[in-house]
Write a protein that holds these residues in place. Structure first.
Motif, PDB file in Angstrom:
ATOM      1  N   ASP A 191      47.727  45.549  39.416  1.00 32.47           N
ATOM      2  CA  ASP A 191      48.582  46.134  38.380  1.00 32.47           C
ATOM      3  C   ASP A 191      48.991  47.561  38.749  1.00 32.47           C
ATOM      4  N   GLU A 192      47.988  48.376  39.115  1.00 30.89           N
ATOM      5  CA  GLU A 192      48.278  49.795  39.357  1.00 30.89           C
ATOM      6  C   GLU A 192      48.810  50.061  40.769  1.00 30.89           C
ATOM      7  N   LEU A 193      48.207  49.436  41.779  1.00 35.60           N
ATOM      8  CA  LEU A 193      48.652  49.669  43.156  1.00 35.60           C
ATOM      9  C   LEU A 193      49.745  48.692  43.588  1.00 35.60           C
ATOM     10  N   GLY A 194      49.923  47.605  42.834  1.00 34.97           N
ATOM     11  CA  GLY A 194      50.988  46.644  43.110  1.00 34.97           C
ATOM     12  C   GLY A 194      50.807  45.860  44.397  1.00 34.97           C
ATOM     13  N   LEU A 195      49.546  45.627  44.813  1.00 34.78           N
ATOM     14  CA  LEU A 195      49.301  44.845  46.026  1.00 34.78           C
ATOM     15  C   LEU A 195      49.544  43.361  45.750  1.00 34.78           C
ATOM     16  N   PRO A 196      49.934  42.600  46.772  1.00 35.56           N
ATOM     17  CA  PRO A 196      50.233  41.175  46.543  1.00 35.56           C
ATOM     18  C   PRO A 196      48.964  40.385  46.262  1.00 35.56           C
ATOM     19  N   ALA A 197      49.027  39.488  45.277  1.00 31.35           N
ATOM     20  CA  ALA A 197      47.895  38.613  44.966  1.00 31.35           C
ATOM     21  C   ALA A 197      48.058  37.326  45.771  1.00 31.35           C
ATOM     22  N   LYS A 198      47.405  37.261  46.945  1.00 28.13           N
ATOM     23  CA  LYS A 198      47.617  36.129  47.852  1.00 28.13           C
ATOM     24  C   LYS A 198      46.742  34.926  47.532  1.00 28.13           C
ATOM     25  N   LEU A 199      45.690  35.136  46.765  1.00 26.75           N
ATOM     26  CA  LEU A 199      44.831  34.021  46.349  1.00 26.75           C
ATOM     27  C   LEU A 199      44.589  34.115  44.858  1.00 26.75           C
ATOM     28  N   LYS A 200      44.465  32.965  44.220  1.00 27.76           N
ATOM     29  CA  LYS A 200      44.256  32.915  42.770  1.00 27.76           C
ATOM     30  C   LYS A 200      42.901  32.277  42.459  1.00 27.76           C
ATOM     31  N   THR A 201      42.363  32.619  41.292  1.00 27.53           N
ATOM     32  CA  THR A 201      41.151  31.975  40.796  1.00 27.53           C
ATOM     33  C   THR A 201      41.532  30.634  40.183  1.00 27.53           C
ATOM     34  N   PRO A 202      40.563  29.765  39.868  1.00 24.70           N
ATOM     35  CA  PRO A 202      40.885  28.479  39.235  1.00 24.70           C
ATOM     36  C   PRO A 202      41.649  28.631  37.919  1.00 24.70           C
ATOM     37  N   THR A 203      41.524  29.797  37.248  1.00 22.41           N
ATOM     38  CA  THR A 203      42.238  30.009  35.978  1.00 22.41           C
ATOM     39  C   THR A 203      43.610  30.631  36.194  1.00 22.41           C
ATOM     40  N   GLY A 204      43.977  30.841  37.476  1.00 23.60           N
ATOM     41  CA  GLY A 204      45.301  31.385  37.771  1.00 23.60           C
ATOM     42  C   GLY A 204      45.360  32.893  37.881  1.00 23.60           C
ATOM     43  N   GLN A 205      44.231  33.561  37.746  1.00 23.87           N
ATOM     44  CA  GLN A 205      44.192  35.022  37.849  1.00 23.87           C
ATOM     45  C   GLN A 205      44.128  35.438  39.329  1.00 23.87           C
ATOM     46  N   PRO A 206      44.621  36.631  39.687  1.00 23.88           N
ATOM     47  CA  PRO A 206      44.500  37.111  41.071  1.00 23.88           C
ATOM     48  C   PRO A 206      43.027  37.215  41.465  1.00 23.88           C
TER      49      PRO A 206
ATOM     50  N   THR B 259      39.672  38.368  43.578  1.00 24.89           N
ATOM     51  CA  THR B 259      39.163  39.556  44.276  1.00 24.89           C
ATOM     52  C   THR B 259      37.954  39.189  45.133  1.00 24.89           C
ATOM     53  N   ASN B 260      37.861  37.908  45.527  1.00 25.55           N
ATOM     54  CA  ASN B 260      36.742  37.522  46.382  1.00 25.55           C
ATOM     55  C   ASN B 260      36.970  38.027  47.802  1.00 25.55           C
ATOM     56  N   GLU B 261      36.022  37.754  48.683  1.00 29.35           N
ATOM     57  CA  GLU B 261      36.070  38.311  50.035  1.00 29.35           C
ATOM     58  C   GLU B 261      37.322  37.865  50.784  1.00 29.35           C
ATOM     59  N   GLU B 262      37.652  36.578  50.684  1.00 26.15           N
ATOM     60  CA  GLU B 262      38.836  36.073  51.388  1.00 26.15           C
ATOM     61  C   GLU B 262      40.108  36.739  50.880  1.00 26.15           C
ATOM     62  N   ALA B 263      40.181  36.924  49.564  1.00 21.19           N
ATOM     63  CA  ALA B 263      41.377  37.553  48.981  1.00 21.19           C
ATOM     64  C   ALA B 263      41.508  39.005  49.419  1.00 21.19           C
ATOM     65  N   LEU B 264      40.393  39.727  49.480  1.00 20.95           N
ATOM     66  CA  LEU B 264      40.443  41.124  49.915  1.00 20.95           C
ATOM     67  C   LEU B 264      40.776  41.237  51.399  1.00 20.95           C
ATOM     68  N   GLU B 265      40.241  40.318  52.221  1.00 20.96           N
ATOM     69  CA  GLU B 265      40.578  40.321  53.654  1.00 20.96           C
ATOM     70  C   GLU B 265      42.074  40.111  53.856  1.00 20.96           C
TER      71      GLU B 265
ATOM     72  N   ILE C 271      36.187  48.286  49.535  1.00 22.23           N
ATOM     73  CA  ILE C 271      35.437  47.387  48.643  1.00 22.23           C
ATOM     74  C   ILE C 271      34.623  46.388  49.464  1.00 22.23           C
ATOM     75  N   LEU C 272      35.233  45.834  50.520  1.00 20.93           N
ATOM     76  CA  LEU C 272      34.525  44.886  51.377  1.00 20.93           C
ATOM     77  C   LEU C 272      33.313  45.538  52.030  1.00 20.93           C
ATOM     78  N   ASP C 273      33.471  46.760  52.523  1.00 20.26           N
ATOM     79  CA  ASP C 273      32.343  47.470  53.140  1.00 20.26           C
ATOM     80  C   ASP C 273      31.247  47.738  52.117  1.00 20.26           C
ATOM     81  N   TYR C 274      31.640  48.139  50.907  1.00 17.57           N
ATOM     82  CA  TYR C 274      30.677  48.412  49.842  1.00 17.57           C
ATOM     83  C   TYR C 274      29.894  47.142  49.493  1.00 17.57           C
ATOM     84  N   ARG C 275      30.612  46.033  49.338  1.00 20.65           N
ATOM     85  CA  ARG C 275      29.944  44.777  48.998  1.00 20.65           C
ATOM     86  C   ARG C 275      28.990  44.322  50.108  1.00 20.65           C
ATOM     87  N   GLY C 276      29.404  44.517  51.363  1.00 20.51           N
ATOM     88  CA  GLY C 276      28.533  44.138  52.479  1.00 20.51           C
ATOM     89  C   GLY C 276      27.219  44.900  52.447  1.00 20.51           C
ATOM     90  N   LEU C 277      27.279  46.200  52.182  1.00 23.31           N
ATOM     91  CA  LEU C 277      26.060  47.009  52.118  1.00 23.31           C
ATOM     92  C   LEU C 277      25.227  46.647  50.887  1.00 23.31           C
TER      93      LEU C 277
END
Length: 915
Positions: A580-595, A597-603, A615-621
């Motif tokens: 919403d704020e940064l306007g990045l493309p939502a390339k993967l959706k959740t089963p409910t149709g929401q953008p 934010t899982n690992e594959e989507a962030l990659e 975020i990916l680095d933070y989650r890995g640690l």
């Protein structure tokens, strides 16, 4: 070739009488032995023998009593409750259609020996159904023994394995050991091992007698004392093969069953399962069509499991053992049992922390006992002392000559190890029988297996102990309820073996996977779990603090990148900022149709903005911290001061071993923080960690299976396989290959085994799809054998429904014919990968078995961990060089491939240093 089955009726009757608890019908007539015999005969009928005979002892003396008036003189008379079952037994046998032979003056063994010899001379295969060891003297090619209680057969090799002598030496073996039951003299104090040793050295009884003066010690004196009686002993134990008989093999045809007579007898003696089977046979006979169409060819494990016999799906009879007399009876049954099913009840699922509460046994399907040892609820009845029970069971459980079967027996082996019992003789595990038969057909827990293969609904743990917060420890379950649950576990284990083992016996390759790989691996994994690994808790705490500090830094960087503070662990807040704020493309959706934010989507959007990567680095640690640096310190076992993982054989379809609590397979090795965690896996003072890792094993397996000349040549020439591949693909000399070209070749080498497409390669290398397609086309032009192998594997998978490893393990693929293209493509990718991954799994399992056998009697080296293609050991510092080389040799020799199996072995004070 025609076949003859000879049933040792006398052996059946006595075995059934002593193996089963006393049963009776409503009129008080004894039925236990009769019940056992009927069930054995029903099993024989299912095999549809061409010729068959039920052979029983006739009344009166035999020629052996004339030879030796003390023969069987000490045998007690037949118990009245057994004698009462002989006549009904013969009526049922006759009504089932079996010819019955009873010949005066000889024993049933002599009649069997004569018929077996006659049949063998006429080229008829003979199966002798018995539990009598004396009949092993008849075994030869074409004459085999079968034990219907365990459904195991005995050929010449099995005779050698069981007795240590060849079938033709059994008469001499029995002459030396004697028989206290039949009062055959033998040599005082000469047991099976001594007899086998003498016969191995001197060849025969005559040879032993001729060299008696060379045998020293007290046993030599006993041998010389026995010399006058040994010829008589030989006469007594020798089975006659020339008994004059009124019938020959051609007359031993199975007659039609007398349905009415059987129904009357089964009703009288209350054999409900047999009655049910009888009614179904009668119904099938009445409605059977004159001819049936030929079935389509389908892989056996893809077919629905055979309908279980009524015996295997009926309700069981269970005994709660709380008195010494009951326990003594069961000890006797265990001593005589051809196969022992066992199971433990405990206070925890964690085998390394649990205490035993009770133990159950079964030696005959449908019958079992539970021996409570530590139920401590208020008002609990008196139980036998745990120490006394386990001390009495220890010799049986540790006797490798007494075959045992369990369901996930590794757990029970670990439990019993806490009490000084090292279980030996595990020959079957029903979890593994199911897993090898078809890894994907069902879950391999007892409840699932009983439902699928027996049509039987087991008592669930929650039914006896409750659920959730109200669940009680098994030690708090009342004894009657506990018996119903626990004894059923042992009973169902034995029933499952009777249902599953015949399936594996019919598939020699699967049987070899089961007998040569999976079963021998059970004690190896149990030993590794019991040993555990030493952890440096202080090092973990230090790393945990450092990870926390770095996570805090990443949090501040993420806030700066986003332009405001937010909760990095909140998917909802992250979703709002990213899309919403940064306007990045939502390339993967959740089963409910929401953008998403899982690992594959962030990659997928990591190159579009700095925040996704932070975020990916933070989650890995965070995962490293919660899963390893924090948790490992918490799960150090207070009993041992070590961390003990649980290894799982039946969890991964391709055959790989997995681990949980903690999962050692997922410690990252590509990041510095992940590698540092291995520094906390340490060796004790004066010891070293040795890590042995197969080099590029799956790629080497690809070269072997595909037979591609270029790939084989590259491995034989040694050096850098990825550089060599790049040189082939790009038409360069190896030294001219750039780092990017080598990276592309490496991506293709490993990616092909997982079905990587040109699109996947383009994403991994950061190149366009056309260039990636060109790379792959060049690869296949230089390695045509690889492409041919992949195509042939797909075709075989579609044809057979499964693919195989080098050693015969199968992976069934249910989505090969799916309408959904994505599912179908996934199944095809799995078909190509499974032979490589599965063969690698088989190889390291074989290596573990080989190395464990080598280390068995050493106390200066221990196998600790298995992680993918790596084995980790703890070795005393002064023997490191010798042990390292021994490990390398055995791992390299675990398979014969067309390319070398290279093993890299490192040494250090901790796991990281050993790399």
């Amino acid at each position: 070739m025609a076949n003859l089955t000879l049933i040792d009726g006398s052996s059946y009757l006595y075995r059934a009488f002593h193996a089963l608890p006393p049963l009776s019908n409503a009129q008080g007539e004894p039925t236990g032995a009769l019940f056992g015999v009927v069930n054995m005969l029903r099993t024989t009928l299912k095999a549809r023998p061409d010729y068959v005979a039920f052979v029983s002892d006739a009344s009166g003396p035999t020629f052996r009593n004339v030879l030796y008036d003390k023969y069987k003189a000490h045998r007690p008379p037949m118990p009245d409750e057994l004698r009462a079952q002989v006549e009904p037994m013969l009526k049922i046998v006759s009504a089932l259609g079996f010819p019955i032979l009873r010949v005066s003056g000889v024993e049933a063994d002599d009649v069997i020996g004569t018929l077996a010899t006659q049949a063998h001379e006429h080229g008829i295969d003979v199966l002798i159904s018995t539990g009598d060891k004396d009949l092993a003297q008849l075994v030869r090619p074409g004459i085999t023994l079968i034990n219907t209680m365990t459904n195991t057969t005995m050929d010449g090799a099995a005779v050698m394995d069981k007795f240590g002598v060849k079938p033709e030496q059994i008469i001499d073996f029995l002459s030396l050991t004697g028989d206290t039951v039949d009062n055959v003299p033998g040599v005082t104090k000469c047991g099976p091992k001594t007899a086998a040793k003498w016969l191995a050295e001197y060849g025969s009884l005559d040879g032993v007698m001729a060299h008696a003066d060379k045998v020293g010690g007290k046993i030599g004196e006993y041998l010389r004392e026995a010399l006058p009686s040994l010829p008589l002993s030989r006469q007594l134990v020798t089975i006659k093969i020339d008994v004059p008989l009124e019938v020959g093999v051609p007359q031993l045809m199975l007659r039609d069953r007398d349905i009415d007579a059987l129904r009357e007898l089964y009703t009288r003696y209350e054999f409900k399962a047999a009655l049910k089977e009888l009614d179904s046979i009668a119904a099938e006979t009445a409605t059977a069509p004159s001819a049936a169409p030929s079935p389509a060819v389908v892989a056996p494990a893809q077919l629905p499991p055979p309908a279980p016999s009524a015996e295997l799906s009926a309700q069981g009879h269970y005994e709660l053992v709380t008195t010494q007399a009951q326990f003594d009876q069961w000890l006797s049954r265990l001593h005589d049992a051809p196969l022992i099913a066992f199971d433990t009840e405990t206070t925890s699922l964690d085998a390394m922390q649990a205490d035993i509460v009770g133990i159950s046994f079964s030696v005959q399907p449908g019958y079992a006992c539970y021996i409570p040892l530590a139920h401590d609820y208020p008002g609990a009845p008196a139980q036998l002392p745990r120490e006394n029970v386990l001390a009495a069971l220890k010799p049986i459980l540790e006797d490798a000559r007494r075959p045992k079967v369990g369901q996930h027996a590794k757990y029970d082996i670990n439990i019993l190890s806490h009490y000084g019992i090292a279980v030996q003789g595990l020959v079957h595990d029903t979890m593994l029988e199911s897993y090898v038969w078809n890894a994907t057909a069902t879950r391999h827990d007892m409840d699932s297996l009983a439902k699928k293969y027996l049509g039987y609904d087991t008592v669930k743990y929650e039914e006896v102990a409750g659920k959730g917060a109200k669940q009680i420890s098994f030690s708090q379950v009342d004894l009657d309820t506990a018996c119903r649950y626990a004894a059923e576990d042992a009973d169902v284990t034995l029933r499952l073996h009777h249902a599953l083992w015949p399936l594996l016996e019919g598939e020699p390759q699967l049987r070899r996977v089961y007998e040569d790989i999976e079963i021998p691996l059970v004690p190896v994994l149990a030993g590794m779990e019991q040993r555990g690994v030493l952890i440096d808790v202080n090092e973990l705490r230090k790393q945990s603090q450092q990870l926390g500090k770095r996570m805090h830094e990443l949090q501040r960087e993420a806030w700066a990148s986003a332009g405001r503070e937010f909760n990095l662990d909140s998917p909802k807040q992250l979703q709002a900022i990213l899309f919403d704020e940064l306007g990045l493309p939502a390339k993967l959706k959740t089963p409910t149709g929401q953008p998403s934010t899982n690992e594959e989507a962030l990659e997928a959007i990591a190159d579009d903005h700095a925040l996704p990567r932070l975020i990916l680095d933070y989650r890995g640690l965070a995962k490293l911290r919660s899963t390893y640096t924090e948790k490992l310190a918490e799960i150090v076992n207070p009993r041992t001061g070590r961390v003990h993982t649980s290894y799982h054989q039946g969890a991964v379809a391709t055959g790989r071993i997995s681990s949980t609590d903690p999962n050692l397979q997922n410690i990252p090795v590509r990041t510095e923080e992940g590698r540092r965690i291995r520094q906390a896996f340490i060796a004790p003072e004066g010891w070293r960690v040795v890590a042995a890792d197969y080099s590029q094993i799956e790629l080497r397996i690809m070269a072997h299976l595909s037979g591609d000349e270029g790939l084989l040549r590259a491995f034989h020439e040694g050096g850098d396989i990825h550089r060599a591949t790049a040189a082939e693909v790009f038409g360069l000399e190896p030294e001219a290959v750039t780092s990017n070209q080598r990276r592309a070749a490496k991506a293709i080498n490993f990616g092909l085994m997982y079905g990587m497409s040109a699109f996947g390669l383009s994403r991994q290398l950061g190149i366009d799809r056309g260039e990636a397609s060109d790379y792959m086309a060049r690869y296949f032009s230089r390695y045509p054998g690889v492409h041919a192998f992949m195509e042939a594997t797909r075709e075989r998978a579609h044809r057979d429904g499964y693919v195989q490893t080098l050693f015969g393990r199968r992976l069934y693929l249910e989505n090969l014919s799916a309408r959904n293209q994505a599912l179908r493509a996934g199944a095809e990718r799995a078909a190509v990968n499974a032979p490589m991954q599965g063969t690698a799994a088989d190889i390291i399992k074989r290596a573990m078995i080989s190395v464990a056998a080598w280390l068995k009697d050493r106390d200066d080296a221990h196998m600790l961990m298995q992680v993918h293609d790596e084995l980790v050991f703890e070795v005393r510092a002064d023997v490191v060089d010798a042990v390292r080389e021994g490990i390398r040799q055995r791992m390299s020799g675990a398979a014969e491939l067309r390319v070398p199996l290279i093993v890299d072995v490192g040494v250090g004070k901790n796991w990281d240093e050993a790399h």
